[in-house]
Scaffold this active site. Sequence first.
Site, mmCIF file in Angstrom:
data_model
loop_
_atom_site.group_PDB
_atom_site.id
_atom_site.type_symbol
_atom_site.label_atom_id
_atom_site.label_comp_id
_atom_site.label_asym_id
_atom_site.label_seq_id
_atom_site.Cartn_x
_atom_site.Cartn_y
_atom_site.Cartn_z
ATOM 1 N N GLU A 78 0.038 -5.215 5.442
ATOM 2 C CA GLU A 78 1.037 -4.162 5.640
ATOM 3 C C GLU A 78 0.508 -2.996 6.477
ATOM 4 O OE1 GLU A 78 -1.353 -2.514 2.306
ATOM 5 O OE2 GLU A 78 -0.693 -4.506 2.941
ATOM 6 N N HIS A 99 -5.212 -6.119 3.955
ATOM 7 C CA HIS A 99 -3.954 -5.366 3.921
ATOM 8 C C HIS A 99 -3.074 -5.707 5.136
ATOM 9 C CE1 HIS A 99 -4.780 -2.435 0.648
ATOM 10 N NE2 HIS A 99 -6.038 -2.681 0.970
ATOM 11 N N CYS A 129 -5.195 -6.567 -2.260
ATOM 12 C CA CYS A 129 -6.437 -5.840 -2.549
ATOM 13 C C CYS A 129 -6.740 -5.927 -4.050
ATOM 14 C CB CYS A 129 -6.323 -4.400 -2.066
ATOM 15 S SG CYS A 129 -7.922 -3.540 -1.963
#
Length: 425
Positions: free
Chosen positions: A254, A252, A131
């Site tokens: 994760e 993202h 990001c």
Amino acid sequence: MANSDLSMLLPRVLIVSRRTIRKNKFVDFVGEYHLDLIVRYGAVPVIVPRVSGIHTLLESFEPIHGILLCEGEDIDPSHYDAELCGLTPEELEHIRQLHSSDAATDKEKDSIELRLAKLCLERNIPYLGICRGSQILNVSCGGTLYQDVEKELLDKCLEGQRVVHMDYENYDGHRHPIKVSANTPLHDWFNDSFVDDKMEIMVNSYHHQGVKRLAKRFIPMAFAPDGLVEGFYDPNNYNPEDGKFIMGLQFHPERMRHQDSDEFDYPGCNMAYQEFVKAVIAYEKKLSSSTFVPKYIKLNEELELKRKLILKSFSVARNIYKSDSHMIASRSSELEAGADFLQANTALSLQQENRLKQVGATIRNGSGYTHKMKMNQVREKTARTMMANMSMEQLSELVSFYGLMHQICSETMDRKMHELLVEES
């Protein structure tokens, strides 16, 4: 071996915290998913606190084997070519109000992360940007950003190309499609998850800015339907087995997990972290094996004489720096060899420059260094003479005064920072 000894053996990954306010106090934090994945694959996360002045103390975090930069506020537009965005002041103010928690800038965090990114590029330290971290990487290499994707990009797209890049009501659950480019690491990681050979996956994202002009050294790995770059890497610095990894992901991976089971959406979601840590481990091994391997180069008589003169010059500079010697003027000629060397070798590596600072040899010419030392000695002597004539009571009052000034300055800075954050929120 005791578990407490493991941290001495595992490579270190620096992660810069993000600052917020809780109970009227600043709180620094890093998302747990990032930390979990770094630990899972065999590295130690070292959190760099977002504290004023920490960007001048980054040497204290050595050795650095990897850097992971993730979420945070917008990067200060002064770091890239923002004046060409075409947005009016009214539009920029509307953006700041609409994205108040993200559109604020944090110059201290910018300073820390830009310095770390440049350190990675200088030393080829493995770098993973998620990001904001991907935007930091792009800006560090001369790229630019959209100040607001919706205003600058989405309004120009056809209806079927428009993408929602952030959903305040559904942070973890929000998804949008991206198309992965062939023959890239991202393609290798998600290859088994593509349907009908479309090379598309659904990703989680939460951002209102993004890459506008990608720096020349990078290759894009994925695009959103509106054309926004969702991932990129440096092909000349990507070989995890050899300790090379320079990559930025706008989305993202994760956070791409099932809400009921916490399992990843795709088997490839964790690969960015797994390959990154693999590179970190390999980099640490290369660093450790090369640290104490001397490489002796035999010089001819003329070069050997020059080498000795330069070393002697640095030695004199170090002794002057460490002592209160009054022999500066008499030995100024001995400083010239070191000064000439520094003047002719401005493109020093970071390690060389730090070493030269430690021995007091950061001078660019002997006369300038001598003048500075003389002025410092005169000022110190004057201050000591003045204070020697002061009474104990006067000295005590002086100490109390400067202590009070320090306290007032600290309280005023904290209050102003709090007022600024309140205004922006």
